[in-house]
Design a protein around this motif. Structure first.
Motif, PDB file in Angstrom:
ATOM      1  N   THR A 157      -0.024  24.635   5.427  1.00 28.82           N
ATOM      2  CA  THR A 157      -1.053  24.999   6.478  1.00 28.82           C
ATOM      3  C   THR A 157      -2.709  24.888   6.401  1.00 28.82           C
ATOM      4  O   THR A 157      -3.239  24.783   7.352  1.00 28.82           O
ATOM      5  CB  THR A 157      -1.046  26.359   7.422  1.00 28.82           C
ATOM      6  N   GLY A 158      -2.908  24.773   4.987  1.00 25.87           N
ATOM      7  CA  GLY A 158      -4.378  24.633   4.934  1.00 25.87           C
ATOM      8  C   GLY A 158      -5.144  23.230   4.949  1.00 25.87           C
ATOM      9  O   GLY A 158      -4.189  22.360   5.829  1.00 25.87           O
ATOM     10  N   ILE A 159      -6.354  23.016   4.632  1.00 21.72           N
ATOM     11  CA  ILE A 159      -6.948  21.991   4.874  1.00 21.72           C
ATOM     12  C   ILE A 159      -6.223  20.749   4.301  1.00 21.72           C
ATOM     13  O   ILE A 159      -6.499  19.544   4.978  1.00 21.72           O
ATOM     14  CB  ILE A 159      -8.373  22.226   4.342  1.00 21.72           C
ATOM     15  N   GLY A 160      -5.877  20.600   3.250  1.00 22.98           N
ATOM     16  CA  GLY A 160      -5.124  19.475   2.678  1.00 22.98           C
ATOM     17  C   GLY A 160      -3.874  19.078   3.583  1.00 22.98           C
ATOM     18  O   GLY A 160      -3.355  17.880   3.559  1.00 22.98           O
ATOM     19  N   GLY A 161      -3.035  20.052   4.272  1.00 24.99           N
ATOM     20  CA  GLY A 161      -1.846  19.945   4.932  1.00 24.99           C
ATOM     21  C   GLY A 161      -2.414  19.287   6.231  1.00 24.99           C
ATOM     22  O   GLY A 161      -1.456  18.760   7.127  1.00 24.99           O
ATOM     23  N   ARG A 162      -3.668  19.391   6.743  1.00 20.85           N
ATOM     24  CA  ARG A 162      -3.949  18.811   8.009  1.00 20.85           C
ATOM     25  C   ARG A 162      -4.208  17.395   8.247  1.00 20.85           C
ATOM     26  O   ARG A 162      -4.678  16.851   9.141  1.00 20.85           O
ATOM     27  CB  ARG A 162      -5.362  19.806   8.300  1.00 20.85           C
ATOM     28  N   PHE A 163      -4.472  16.894   6.834  1.00 13.20           N
ATOM     29  CA  PHE A 163      -4.858  15.398   6.879  1.00 13.20           C
ATOM     30  C   PHE A 163      -3.372  14.644   6.853  1.00 13.20           C
ATOM     31  O   PHE A 163      -2.432  15.166   6.730  1.00 13.20           O
ATOM     32  CB  PHE A 163      -5.585  14.906   5.491  1.00 13.20           C
ATOM     33  N   ALA A 164      -3.647  13.606   7.315  1.00 18.96           N
ATOM     34  CA  ALA A 164      -2.649  12.600   7.479  1.00 18.96           C
ATOM     35  C   ALA A 164      -2.482  11.526   5.979  1.00 18.96           C
ATOM     36  O   ALA A 164      -3.477  11.297   5.416  1.00 18.96           O
ATOM     37  CB  ALA A 164      -2.247  11.610   8.540  1.00 18.96           C
ATOM     38  N   SER A 165      -1.319  10.848   5.599  1.00 19.86           N
ATOM     39  CA  SER A 165      -1.303  10.005   4.443  1.00 19.86           C
ATOM     40  C   SER A 165      -2.079   8.772   4.982  1.00 19.86           C
ATOM     41  O   SER A 165      -2.190   8.410   6.003  1.00 19.86           O
ATOM     42  CB  SER A 165       0.306   9.776   4.341  1.00 19.86           C
ATOM     43  N   ALA A 166      -2.802   8.131   3.905  1.00 19.18           N
ATOM     44  CA  ALA A 166      -3.297   7.040   4.142  1.00 19.18           C
ATOM     45  C   ALA A 166      -2.632   5.949   4.218  1.00 19.18           C
ATOM     46  O   ALA A 166      -2.974   5.075   5.092  1.00 19.18           O
ATOM     47  CB  ALA A 166      -4.579   6.710   3.004  1.00 19.18           C
ATOM     48  N   SER A 167      -1.451   5.740   3.549  1.00 18.02           N
ATOM     49  CA  SER A 167      -0.862   4.693   3.877  1.00 18.02           C
ATOM     50  C   SER A 167       0.798   4.934   4.276  1.00 18.02           C
ATOM     51  O   SER A 167       1.382   3.826   4.410  1.00 18.02           O
ATOM     52  CB  SER A 167      -0.645   4.050   2.414  1.00 18.02           C
ATOM     53  N   LEU A 168       1.221   6.060   4.480  1.00 22.94           N
ATOM     54  CA  LEU A 168       2.590   6.199   4.904  1.00 22.94           C
ATOM     55  C   LEU A 168       2.728   6.451   6.270  1.00 22.94           C
ATOM     56  O   LEU A 168       2.098   7.302   6.879  1.00 22.94           O
ATOM     57  CB  LEU A 168       3.162   7.213   3.936  1.00 22.94           C
TER      58      LEU A 168
ATOM     59  N   ALA B  65       0.900  -1.333   0.025  1.00 20.69           N
ATOM     60  CA  ALA B  65       0.075  -0.013  -0.084  1.00 20.69           C
ATOM     61  C   ALA B  65       0.965   1.076  -0.027  1.00 20.69           C
ATOM     62  O   ALA B  65       0.543   2.201  -0.525  1.00 20.69           O
ATOM     63  CB  ALA B  65      -1.168   0.122   1.010  1.00 20.69           C
ATOM     64  N   TRP B  66       2.129   1.418   0.498  1.00 19.14           N
ATOM     65  CA  TRP B  66       2.803   2.549   0.875  1.00 19.14           C
ATOM     66  C   TRP B  66       3.730   3.049  -0.263  1.00 19.14           C
ATOM     67  O   TRP B  66       4.379   3.954  -0.283  1.00 19.14           O
ATOM     68  CB  TRP B  66       3.409   2.563   2.275  1.00 19.14           C
ATOM     69  N   PRO B  67       4.124   2.173  -0.908  1.00 23.47           N
ATOM     70  CA  PRO B  67       5.460   2.505  -1.945  1.00 23.47           C
ATOM     71  C   PRO B  67       5.141   3.764  -2.946  1.00 23.47           C
ATOM     72  O   PRO B  67       6.068   4.549  -3.466  1.00 23.47           O
ATOM     73  CB  PRO B  67       5.900   1.116  -2.761  1.00 23.47           C
ATOM     74  N   ASP B  68       3.766   3.674  -3.355  1.00 19.86           N
ATOM     75  CA  ASP B  68       3.468   4.741  -4.298  1.00 19.86           C
ATOM     76  C   ASP B  68       3.412   6.047  -3.668  1.00 19.86           C
ATOM     77  O   ASP B  68       3.929   6.906  -4.234  1.00 19.86           O
ATOM     78  CB  ASP B  68       2.165   4.359  -4.889  1.00 19.86           C
ATOM     79  N   GLU B  69       2.921   6.294  -2.501  1.00 17.36           N
ATOM     80  CA  GLU B  69       2.886   7.357  -1.824  1.00 17.36           C
ATOM     81  C   GLU B  69       4.276   7.960  -1.453  1.00 17.36           C
ATOM     82  O   GLU B  69       4.416   8.857  -1.276  1.00 17.36           O
ATOM     83  CB  GLU B  69       1.941   7.385  -0.608  1.00 17.36           C
TER      84      GLU B  69
ATOM     85  N   TYR C 119       3.351   6.170  13.370  1.00 20.61           N
ATOM     86  CA  TYR C 119       2.671   7.749  13.186  1.00 20.61           C
ATOM     87  C   TYR C 119       2.311   7.705  11.883  1.00 20.61           C
ATOM     88  O   TYR C 119       3.231   7.694  10.837  1.00 20.61           O
ATOM     89  CB  TYR C 119       3.626   8.653  13.645  1.00 20.61           C
ATOM     90  N   ARG C 120       1.074   8.279  11.500  1.00 20.10           N
ATOM     91  CA  ARG C 120       0.726   8.678  10.083  1.00 20.10           C
ATOM     92  C   ARG C 120       1.372   9.686   9.870  1.00 20.10           C
ATOM     93  O   ARG C 120       1.209  10.804  10.298  1.00 20.10           O
ATOM     94  CB  ARG C 120      -0.790   8.535   9.989  1.00 20.10           C
ATOM     95  N   VAL C 121       2.217   9.673   8.422  1.00 18.44           N
ATOM     96  CA  VAL C 121       2.634  11.029   8.196  1.00 18.44           C
ATOM     97  C   VAL C 121       1.895  12.002   7.609  1.00 18.44           C
ATOM     98  O   VAL C 121       1.053  11.693   6.884  1.00 18.44           O
ATOM     99  CB  VAL C 121       3.933  10.619   6.972  1.00 18.44           C
ATOM    100  N   PRO C 122       1.739  13.209   8.128  1.00 17.27           N
ATOM    101  CA  PRO C 122       1.055  14.334   7.794  1.00 17.27           C
ATOM    102  C   PRO C 122       1.248  14.738   6.415  1.00 17.27           C
ATOM    103  O   PRO C 122       2.359  14.836   5.950  1.00 17.27           O
ATOM    104  CB  PRO C 122       1.420  15.399   8.654  1.00 17.27           C
ATOM    105  N   ARG C 123       0.247  14.940   5.593  1.00 22.33           N
ATOM    106  CA  ARG C 123       0.385  15.585   4.114  1.00 22.33           C
ATOM    107  C   ARG C 123       1.206  16.840   4.144  1.00 22.33           C
ATOM    108  O   ARG C 123       1.792  17.200   3.137  1.00 22.33           O
ATOM    109  CB  ARG C 123      -0.844  15.744   3.437  1.00 22.33           C
ATOM    110  N   SER C 124       1.152  17.647   5.173  1.00 24.55           N
ATOM    111  CA  SER C 124       1.938  18.954   5.492  1.00 24.55           C
ATOM    112  C   SER C 124       3.336  18.799   5.120  1.00 24.55           C
ATOM    113  O   SER C 124       4.256  19.515   4.555  1.00 24.55           O
ATOM    114  CB  SER C 124       1.538  19.450   6.524  1.00 24.55           C
TER     115      SER C 124
END
Length: 195
Positions: A121-132, A52-56, A144-149
């Motif tokens: 800092t926006g809404i996209g950066g507040r979510f965490a990665s689904a697979s990383l 699940a994680w290599p693509d991300e 720990y789920r890696v934050p998209r930020s």
């Protein structure tokens, strides 16, 4: 003239060192990206079980590689399409054209930095990665789920580095137009001429 030269020298020194570190991290990001892509190919086609994680992870590395390597390419003239026209023009006209293009790109980068900041800092950066995920305990029992930020920060770092490089190039072009000599050379990278 001395004032212009006094601005260019420390900026050139700063860019030399920061971009050298950026290239090293960018090369490492490429190596990790290739490794996780090969792992995914092996898992998918040999083991018939895609991870699940290599693509991300590859996307994460690709963004950081781009953010860290683009300023070096910009500084050393790695954009061929932009370099062709000035080479056909007389030297003074080419410098004026370069100065105009650098002013325009500085303006674009000035407006890019707040956009990149909002991505972090926006809404996209507040979510965490689904697979990383990263381990946060020595026994690997907690992850720990890696934050998209963290991924989006590559846009901000790249934009700021491009902005600083652009200022140096703009000052260099202005100095050349005014006849200032003895400016420090922009070092060539090991990959110079590879294109």
């Amino acid at each position: 003239m001395m004032f212009l030269s006094g601005l260019i020298r420390p900026l050139s020194w700063l860019n030399d060192h920061v971009l050298r570190v950026g290239r090293a991290v960018g090369i490492t990001a490429v190596a990790v990206m290739v490794a996780v892509t090969l792992l995914q190919v092996f898992s998918r086609y040999v083991l018939n079980s895609a991870l699940a994680w290599p693509d991300e992870a590859a996307r994460f590395c690709m963004l950081w590689m781009t953010g860290l390597m683009a300023p070096t390419a910009f500084r050393t003239g790695g954009f061929v399409a932009i370099d062709v026209l000035p080479e056909m023009l007389p030297a003074t006209v080419a410098r004026i054209l370069n100065l105009i293009l650098l002013c325009l790109s500085l303006l674009v980068l000035y407006f890019t930095i707040p956009i990149a900041w909002s991505e972090v800092t926006g809404i996209g950066g507040r979510f965490a990665s689904a697979s990383l995920h990263l381990p946060v305990s020595l026994d690997f029992s907690q992850w720990y789920r890696v934050p998209r930020s963290w991924m989006m920060a590559s846009l901000l770092v790249g934009a700021v580095m491009l902005f600083v490089v652009n200022i140096e190039l703009l000052l260099r072009n202005l100095a050349l137009l005014l006849g200032v000599t003895g400016l420090p050379e922009i070092p060539k990278t090991d990959t110079q001429g590879a294109e």
